[in-house]
Scaffold this motif. Structure first.
Motif, PDB file in Angstrom:
ATOM      1  N   GLY A  12       0.840  -1.189   0.059  1.00 17.50           N
ATOM      2  CA  GLY A  12       0.186   0.082  -0.054  1.00 17.50           C
ATOM      3  C   GLY A  12       0.688   1.372   0.093  1.00 17.50           C
ATOM      4  N   ARG A  17       0.324  -1.209  -4.615  1.00 27.82           N
ATOM      5  CA  ARG A  17      -0.805  -1.188  -3.850  1.00 27.82           C
ATOM      6  C   ARG A  17      -1.043  -2.513  -3.203  1.00 27.82           C
ATOM      7  NH1 ARG A  17      -4.401   2.556  -5.657  1.00 27.82           N
ATOM      8  NH2 ARG A  17      -3.373   4.098  -7.524  1.00 27.82           N
ATOM      9  N   GLN A  63       1.476  11.979   3.877  1.00 28.76           N
ATOM     10  CA  GLN A  63       0.283  11.807   3.134  1.00 28.76           C
ATOM     11  C   GLN A  63       0.422  11.316   1.768  1.00 28.76           C
ATOM     12  OE1 GLN A  63      -2.640  12.380   4.293  1.00 28.76           O
ATOM     13  NE2 GLN A  63      -2.218  13.046   6.295  1.00 28.76           N
ATOM     14  N   TYR A  65       2.546   9.000   0.973  1.00 29.68           N
ATOM     15  CA  TYR A  65       2.760   7.500   0.793  1.00 29.68           C
ATOM     16  C   TYR A  65       1.527   6.975   0.444  1.00 29.68           C
ATOM     17  CZ  TYR A  65       7.067   8.557   3.175  1.00 29.68           C
ATOM     18  OH  TYR A  65       8.375   9.333   3.528  1.00 29.68           O
ATOM     19  N   ALA A  66       0.400   7.301   0.671  1.00 31.53           N
ATOM     20  CA  ALA A  66      -0.782   6.477   0.418  1.00 31.53           C
ATOM     21  C   ALA A  66      -1.189   6.457  -1.145  1.00 31.53           C
ATOM     22  CB  ALA A  66      -2.109   7.168   1.129  1.00 31.53           C
ATOM     23  N   GLU A  70      -6.892   5.856  -2.305  1.00 40.30           N
ATOM     24  CA  GLU A  70      -7.339   4.722  -1.440  1.00 40.30           C
ATOM     25  C   GLU A  70      -6.856   5.328  -0.221  1.00 40.30           C
ATOM     26  OE1 GLU A  70      -5.066   1.363  -2.307  1.00 40.30           O
ATOM     27  OE2 GLU A  70      -5.614   0.882  -4.510  1.00 40.30           O
ATOM     28  N   VAL A  72      -5.768   3.698   2.770  1.00 42.03           N
ATOM     29  CA  VAL A  72      -4.822   2.840   3.637  1.00 42.03           C
ATOM     30  C   VAL A  72      -3.755   3.236   4.382  1.00 42.03           C
ATOM     31  CG1 VAL A  72      -5.756   1.195   1.588  1.00 42.03           C
ATOM     32  CG2 VAL A  72      -3.462   2.313   1.637  1.00 42.03           C
ATOM     33  N   GLY A  73      -3.224   2.363   5.202  1.00 41.85           N
ATOM     34  CA  GLY A  73      -2.025   2.745   5.914  1.00 41.85           C
ATOM     35  C   GLY A  73      -0.777   2.261   5.437  1.00 41.85           C
ATOM     36  N   PRO A  74      -0.031   2.883   4.474  1.00 44.30           N
ATOM     37  CA  PRO A  74       1.185   2.398   3.865  1.00 44.30           C
ATOM     38  C   PRO A  74       2.030   1.750   4.771  1.00 44.30           C
ATOM     39  CG  PRO A  74       0.780   4.667   3.044  1.00 44.30           C
ATOM     40  CD  PRO A  74      -0.217   4.385   4.554  1.00 44.30           C
ATOM     41  N   LEU A  94       0.028   6.580   8.932  1.00 35.75           N
ATOM     42  CA  LEU A  94      -1.390   7.214   8.604  1.00 35.75           C
ATOM     43  C   LEU A  94      -2.132   6.387   9.425  1.00 35.75           C
ATOM     44  CD1 LEU A  94      -1.328   8.157   4.929  1.00 35.75           C
ATOM     45  CD2 LEU A  94      -0.869   9.600   6.919  1.00 35.75           C
ATOM     46  N   ARG A  95      -3.053   5.438   8.809  1.00 31.75           N
ATOM     47  CA  ARG A  95      -4.015   4.400   9.268  1.00 31.75           C
ATOM     48  C   ARG A  95      -3.237   3.611  10.260  1.00 31.75           C
ATOM     49  NH1 ARG A  95      -9.402   5.135   7.553  1.00 31.75           N
ATOM     50  NH2 ARG A  95      -9.465   6.613   6.012  1.00 31.75           N
TER      51      ARG A  95
END
Length: 875
Positions: A12, A17, A63, A65-66, A70, A72-74, A94-95
């Protein structure tokens, strides 16, 4: 201590991805050769994120990196070795942000893990929004992203501090004790009274210089005023002498007589130019006539040759014809329905096209009417010529493009081919006897011949006879009808009765085009320039002049149709027709498939017949022209006429050359300019004499001599004071520069070890060079052959190569300190020529024996031969 990457997992993270694993990295040289947009730069960015970007940050860099679109948490996982010990780091952004570091001391998470990474790699916390590579320590310098190596730059503060600790042991402490600082502060204080920090003069120097400038200016002004008064007397005498000369020139009548003679020559020259234009128009018309007659003769010869070839081809095709066919009954209804739809579409298209054509004709008619109203007051001869020109233009516009003629010929050939196919496959009967004795399909038969293309029943009282023609006959009849419809539609579109009519219209259009050129030349002859009434050459100027005399013309406007709407309707009708034709062609193809064996021979015979008819038509058309009977004599007469016109044109050109209106006009302008110049000079001299006399009267008694002597004395005093202040300022500057040189000498000793280590690599690329580094360890210049070149002035390729080599030198010095070092280059050496590229590859290969080197590139040809470990991104 070398840092060696072993395994990288991305999930991710931007382009990656789905989970992607890169492994198999070895100690030495590792090469990743992939196409553009496959994630090479993203891989380097992921490594920087794993080692240096804090897991819980949500800045602009994190930010990015995502993956786009999408939420998601990279995640990035890296397995590596440092000083021979195994390590791993797993970081999510992130997430569900998290971090875990595993090493010889066990596992650590959160802030403890980030601290352990900073301690291991010698980095510091990065608080920037988009990432600061200077905070990454040694790896921030050695992990080089795209374009970061295109300029030679200084290492970050962390790297400089690390290297300084090594170099101080070699060269001792840098000059900077208390005594030096006290002396330097006192010197700087006195220096500031005379100089700015950048070495510009100020304070006492500025005051002394301003006093000297004021005194010098006053002395110059007084001296100049005294000298100016003396010059005024001389200028007055000179102006009076010049005035006498100018007055003699004004009274001379020689130029006036020469101007009158030139005006007479100018009138003769304009007459010769008009005659030349007339002769040129006559010559062009005669040459056009000869070319038209020769073209007619050439077309007749070509048509005769084509007729002979077509006759031979037709005879050969007729001997090879044979009948082949089968029935194809199931497609009849489909063909009939398609034919009905096609007829409806053609009708709609014809009506729409007629409306559009009517609209265009209305607009064109309005434009012609407006043009006619605007020209109602033109000169009688110009009106007649322009009326002839419009008639010729209208006739020339009727020319049919070559593609249109070719389309008509193709349609005629298609009709002939279809008729030949029908005659070859249909059944013909002839009835002789009383009418009504025999019924055909329930109706009384008539006398004469009839062609049967489908199953037909004959009734003889109680008996019945059914005749079934070959199946190819029906499709041939349908093809013939379709070919005739296409030919009729094409003729209707061009508004001609037949192909011969189209060719005749083109002949008339070509003649009209030649006539237009002649009319253009004649219009130019009758609209010459007339400087007496300020009328320039050209019909538009003549019409404007006449209109100003007779008043404004009427300018009535009719309603203008909406051509755009008509065009849209026509396009819609064309689309419907195209679809209907496609359906029709598909249905006919279904019937025609079974007839393909007989098709080539039928086509050959029909094409030969069509070519024969076409060639004969062209022969008849050429021979029907009135000039064909005496074509050879007519061509000879036309050539004689053209030769006569050429002789007259040469005579007119010689006459026009002998009298050049432009040259004569130029001479007249020179005489007029000389007269104006003399008059203006006389006026200026009178003004100047009055001014000089008044100046002498004003300045004569002002005591300018005494003023000049006092001002000169003050200037000498100010100059003496300025020289004293300058000596004091130069002394302070010399003292300060001496202190700086001593300091620079110690600094040179400090950066010397850096230069020696870098030179070991750079001399292989630039033999015999000398390097100069700044105090912040940045490579400033390179000296070759005694010539110093600043790094920023070198080519982009050389700068990139020096940037890579200095990084290798710093890496070697950091290795000596036991720092974790590895070298990653993203898309390196893009500006290097072949020779330097080979040298750089050799240096990188040697560096890979001391540290892990990873090359990320898309240039397979440049790096395919390098012995190293090949890595795939596994996508």
């Amino acid at each position: 201590m070398s840092l060696r990457l072993r395994r990288i997992v991305l999930d991710g993270f931007r382009k990656f991805r789905t989970p992607t694993v890169i492994e198999g990295l070895t100690d030495g040289l590792n090469i990743v050769i992939e196409d553009n947009e496959t994630g090479k730069s993203t891989l380097l960015e992921a490594l920087r994120a794993a080692f240096f970007v804090r897991h819980n940050t949500k800045n602009q860099l994190a930010q990015s990196y995502a993956p786009h679109g999408e939420a998601v948490g990279p995640k990035v996982e890296v397995v590596f070795e440092a000083d021979g010990a195994p390590w791993s780091v797993s970081k999510r952004f992130l997430r569900g942000a998290s971090v875990e570091v595993t090493g010889p001391q066990g596992r650590a998470q959160g802030e403890d893990a980030e601290t352990r990474l900073n301690t291991l790699l010698g980095s510091v916390k990065d608080n920037s929004r988009s990432g600061d590579v200077a905070s990454y320590g040694a790896l921030g310098l050695l992990w080089v992203a795209q374009t970061e190596a295109l300029a030679v730059s200084a290492p970050g503060q962390i790297v400089r501090d690390t290297i300084t600790s090594t170099l101080e042991a070699e060269v001792g402490s840098i000059m900077g004790g208390p005594a030096y600082k006290k002396v330097r502060a006192r010197v700087d204080d006195q220096y500031g009274a005379y100089w700015t920090p950048t070495g510009q003069k100020r304070g006492r120097q500025t005051e002394a210089r301003e006093r000297l400038e004021r005194a010098d200016a006053a002395a110059r002004d007084a001296t100049e005023r005294l000298a100016a008064l003396e010059r005024t007397f001389t200028d007055l005498e000179g102006a009076r002498a010049k005035l006498k000369v100018i007055e003699r020139e004004v009274s001379d009548e020689t130029d006036a007589e020469a101007r009158r003679a030139l005006l007479t020559s100018l009138e003769n020259a304009r007459t010769a130019v008009q005659i030349l234009a007339t002769r040129r128009a006559e010559q062009e018309a005669a040459s056009g006539k000869v070319a038209a007659l020769q073209e007619l003769q050439r077309r007749h010869l070509l048509a005769t040759d084509a007729r002979d070839k077509a006759q031979a081809a037709l005879g050969d095709a007729q001997t090879r014809r044979h009948r082949i066919g089968e029935r194809l009954l199931e497609a009849r209804q489909r063909v009939a329905d398609a034919r009905t739809s096609l007829e409806d579409a053609r009708g709609t298209r014809a009506a729409t096209k007629a409306a559009a054509s009517a609209g265009e004709q209305l607009v064109a008619g309005q434009k012609r009417a407006a043009a006619s109203r605007a020209a109602r007051a033109r000169h009688a001869e110009l009106l007649a010529l322009e009326r002839e020109h419009r008639d010729a233009k209208a006739l020339a516009d009727t020319a049919i493009p070559a593609m249109g003629i070719a389309a008509l010929e193709a349609n005629e050939r298609a009709v002939a081919e279809a008729r030949a196919v029908l005659n070859a496959g249909a059944t013909r009967i002839s009835y002789v006897g009383p009418e009504g004795a025999v019924l055909i399909d329930g109706e009384a038969i008539t006398l004469g011949e009839r062609t049967l293309t489908r199953s037909t029943t004959f009734s003889f009282g109680k008996a019945a006879l059914t005749v079934i023609p070959p199946g190819a006959a029906e499709s041939a009849e349908e093809a013939l009808m379709e070919s005739k419809r296409k030919l009729a539609a094409a003729l209707e579109e061009l508004r001609v009765a037949d192909l011969a009519g189209a060719r005749a219209r083109n002949e008339r259009a070509r003649d009209a085009t030649a006539e237009m050129r002649t009319l253009d030349a004649r219009i130019k002859v009758v609209t010459p320039s007339d400087p007496i009434i300020d009328l320039v050459a050209g019909p538009e100027a003549l019409k404007l002049y006449m209109a100003e005399l007779s008043g404004e013309a009427e300018n009535a406007q009719d309603d203008v149709p909406d051509l755009a709407a008509l065009s849209q309707e026509l396009n819609a009708a064309e689309d419907r027709l195209a679809r209907a034709e496609g359906v029709q062609e598909s249905a006919v193809d279904l019937l025609r498939r079974i007839e393909e064996e007989d098709g080539p021979l039928v086509t050959m015979e029909a094409a030969a017949a069509s070519d024969l008819a076409n060639a004969q038509s062209q022969i008849d058309e050429a021979e029907a022209r009135p000039e064909f009977a005496t074509l050879t004599e007519t061509i000879g007469s036309a050539r004689e006429r053209a030769a006569e016109c050429a002789v007259k044109l040469e005579d007119a050109e010689r006459n026009a050359t002998a009298h050049d209106p432009a040259a004569i006009t130029k001479k007249i302008e020179v005489i007029d300019a000389r007269s104006r110049t003399a008059t203006e000079a006389r006026s200026r001299l009178l003004t100047e004499i009055a001014r000089l006399e008044n100046t002498i009267e004003i300045e004569g008694g002002n005591g300018l001599g005494d003023r000049a002597a006092a001002a000169t004395e003050e200037a000498e005093t100010a100059r003496t004071a300025f020289q004293r202040v300058t000596v004091e300022a130069d002394t302070l500057k010399l003292l300060r520069d001496t202190l700086d040189e001593a300091h620079a000498e110690i600094s040179t000793q400090f950066v010397g070890p850096v230069a020696r280590r870098a030179k070991r690599h750079i001399e292989r690329l630039l033999p015999g060079c000398e390097l100069r580094f700044s105090e912040d360890l940045a490579l400033v210049s390179v000296t070759r052959g005694g010539l110093a070149e600043e790094c920023e002035n070198l080519s982009r390729g050389t700068q990139e190569q020096l940037a890579v080599l200095t990084r290798i030198a710093f890496a070697d010095m950091l290795l000596e300190q036991g720092r974790p070092v590895s070298l990653i280059l993203d898309d390196p050496l893009v500006y290097s020529d072949d020779g330097r590229l080979d040298t750089m590859i050799e240096i990188l290969t040697e560096a890979a024996t001391r540290m892990q080197v990873i090359l990320l590139t898309c240039r397979d040809r440049a790096f395919r031969h390098i012995p190293g470990n090949r890595i795939s991104l596994g996508r």
